[in-house]
Design a protein around this motif. Sequence first.
Motif, PDB file in Angstrom:
ATOM      1  N   LEU A  56      34.839 -20.622  -1.239  1.00 57.14           N
ATOM      2  CA  LEU A  56      33.727 -20.336  -2.136  1.00 57.14           C
ATOM      3  C   LEU A  56      33.338 -18.865  -2.045  1.00 57.14           C
ATOM      4  O   LEU A  56      33.089 -18.216  -3.069  1.00 57.14           O
ATOM      5  CB  LEU A  56      32.530 -21.219  -1.798  1.00 57.14           C
ATOM      6  N   LEU A 110      34.700 -32.639  -9.205  1.00 58.88           N
ATOM      7  CA  LEU A 110      35.134 -31.252  -9.076  1.00 58.88           C
ATOM      8  C   LEU A 110      36.624 -31.110  -9.364  1.00 58.88           C
ATOM      9  O   LEU A 110      37.051 -30.203 -10.087  1.00 58.88           O
ATOM     10  CB  LEU A 110      34.829 -30.736  -7.667  1.00 58.88           C
ATOM     11  N   LEU A 135      40.598 -22.835  -3.934  1.00 56.89           N
ATOM     12  CA  LEU A 135      39.417 -23.688  -3.866  1.00 56.89           C
ATOM     13  C   LEU A 135      39.785 -25.126  -4.218  1.00 56.89           C
ATOM     14  O   LEU A 135      39.338 -26.073  -3.559  1.00 56.89           O
ATOM     15  CB  LEU A 135      38.359 -23.162  -4.825  1.00 56.89           C
ATOM     16  N   ARG A 178      27.572 -26.726  -5.595  1.00 54.18           N
ATOM     17  CA  ARG A 178      28.293 -27.974  -5.325  1.00 54.18           C
ATOM     18  C   ARG A 178      29.192 -27.882  -4.097  1.00 54.18           C
ATOM     19  O   ARG A 178      29.323 -28.841  -3.337  1.00 54.18           O
ATOM     20  CB  ARG A 178      29.114 -28.356  -6.563  1.00 54.18           C
ATOM     21  N   LEU A 179      29.821 -26.722  -3.891  1.00 57.73           N
ATOM     22  CA  LEU A 179      30.702 -26.584  -2.724  1.00 57.73           C
ATOM     23  C   LEU A 179      29.945 -26.677  -1.404  1.00 57.73           C
ATOM     24  O   LEU A 179      30.401 -27.352  -0.477  1.00 57.73           O
ATOM     25  CB  LEU A 179      31.483 -25.280  -2.799  1.00 57.73           C
ATOM     26  N   VAL A 207      39.216 -28.448  -1.865  1.00 57.33           N
ATOM     27  CA  VAL A 207      38.449 -29.604  -2.328  1.00 57.33           C
ATOM     28  C   VAL A 207      39.305 -30.861  -2.251  1.00 57.33           C
ATOM     29  O   VAL A 207      38.843 -31.933  -1.831  1.00 57.33           O
ATOM     30  CB  VAL A 207      37.938 -29.380  -3.771  1.00 57.33           C
ATOM     31  N   LEU A 259      29.692 -24.180  -9.041  1.00 55.23           N
ATOM     32  CA  LEU A 259      30.418 -24.290  -7.774  1.00 55.23           C
ATOM     33  C   LEU A 259      29.592 -23.734  -6.615  1.00 55.23           C
ATOM     34  O   LEU A 259      29.735 -24.181  -5.475  1.00 55.23           O
ATOM     35  CB  LEU A 259      31.755 -23.549  -7.865  1.00 55.23           C
ATOM     36  N   ARG A 299      33.429 -34.833  -5.230  1.00 57.66           N
ATOM     37  CA  ARG A 299      34.779 -34.301  -5.013  1.00 57.66           C
ATOM     38  C   ARG A 299      35.688 -34.668  -6.193  1.00 57.66           C
ATOM     39  O   ARG A 299      36.421 -33.814  -6.712  1.00 57.66           O
ATOM     40  CB  ARG A 299      35.356 -34.857  -3.713  1.00 57.66           C
ATOM     41  N   LEU A 359      36.027 -24.815   3.067  1.00 58.57           N
ATOM     42  CA  LEU A 359      35.299 -24.925   1.798  1.00 58.57           C
ATOM     43  C   LEU A 359      34.371 -23.732   1.596  1.00 58.57           C
ATOM     44  O   LEU A 359      34.308 -23.157   0.503  1.00 58.57           O
ATOM     45  CB  LEU A 359      34.500 -26.230   1.773  1.00 58.57           C
TER      46      LEU A 359
END
Length: 540
Positions: A533, A40, A14, A311-312, A18, A308, A37, A529
């Motif tokens: 996830l 993260l 992951l 947010r992802l 990112v 996550l 980004r 992405l």
Amino acid sequence: MDVRPRLLDALSALRDRVDAARFPLPLPGAARARRNRAELLAQLDDYLVPRLCAPEAPLLAVVGGSTGAGKSTLVNSLVGRRVTEAGVLRPTTRTPVLVCHPDDHHWFAGSRVLPRLQRVWVPMQECAAAAYEAEAMDDDVSADAMEHEPFALRIETDRALPRGLALLDAPDIDSLVEHNRDLAASLVCAADIWVLVTTATRYADAVPWHLLRTAKEYDVTLVTVLDRVPHQVAVEVSRQYDAMLEQAGLGDVPRFTIPELPESADGSGLLPATAVAGLRAWLAQRAEDPAARTVATARTARGVLSSLGSRLPGLAGASAVQHAAAVRMLQSVEEAYGRAVERVRREIAAGEALAGDALTHWRGHPHDSTPDELLNALTGSVIALLTCAADAADEEIAAACGGDPAAEAALAPRDPDGASGRVGVAVRRWRRCLEEIAQEEVRAAERDRGNEAEKTAALLAAALLGGGRASAAGDSLARTLGAGAALRLRDRGGDLLSDCLERVLEGERDRRTAPLEALDLTPEHQVELIAVLSLLQKER
């Protein structure tokens, strides 16, 4: 905190996805996506992965807040001596200072956490820090110079701190220097415990509340400190601040109040031990009590992991928007230049290249105009047609993308002067090729006498470019070479002309789109992405 290796592998995958995500086009939401980004990456590199790999490592409590909140004074007072610079001039804290027990020094000496920060070691740090802070207060030092200084982290040790706890004094989260704001954000992302410091005059400001809302969103271990509260309004300010926390859903957050004292007037003194005793005891319990420690670390780690899930998809969506914008721009450019190619073909088929000087030389050929003059005139006509077609394509692109900042940033600017030169080179190369195949056919027909090859090349160019106006050119070629050879020569010349037209206009198209192509805005970023996830959620 019992982590399976496959979960760490999923986090590593992951993190790579990112890191590969890019949001270069200035589209709505792109700046936010870039900040998300960076945040993260900071949380994955500086906190989550190191914490899951080493759950026994000391707790890191990052003391953050807005300008002049008293962060450095608070850290110094918790330690019992001055370990970080404090003062009334801003910005003061520019080199973050981490203080830990000597037995915990090895946990922070390497790159386990905050790997991007260069360590500044004892005993050099006091001299270095003094110079560094003096530079920060120097009015002659520009913000641009500050922005490009390397990130550094001062390491201090003190036995006054309990084992298992480290304090980090972060720069101002609302610093005027972007370098400091970015560093403060990344340091907060590395924390097991967020210690937010605000003051009696600034507790309602937007900046600390943004940090509080972020902490709530990630469900991290958070504590707030209301600093420099005058005795006369202490009860009222505390009541209002508590009400605001309750309203924001942060009613369970531990909060400590520090009165306004002479020691904190200029930020250079140490607060009495009684003023910070409550916060110090709270932090010490988190470090020394195994149960409290587990709650603190597990909550923050779990909160970041859970965040996550929301947010992802946001990053994936921003990536999709970037790709869609890139596709639209590429399509606009390709369609405009595709129409330009068709336009030139129609014009040449209609004989529009045989106009002006070219028509004059054709009518005077061969008595009043030489083959070379005719070829020069026809070459100039083709250059003019292609240059006008490229200009028309650029006008279409400007109309389709006018006022779009993404197009201005990602497409190469128009270059009419340069285009004319590039078109001229390509068309003159086509002329040389035309002369070469004409010479080959003349030799094959055993008609290589005098300037016969030059005459044949001129007639071939006129036949290819003149349309109905130059039908006599084809008849002359047939009489000179024979019908079969003349037909073969016209086919070869036509192929060369078609290739030249396409190559010239496709080259101009590719020049416009080259910067956009180099951004590599593909749909794979969004797909990857979401895929990583999904893998992470499965492993959790």
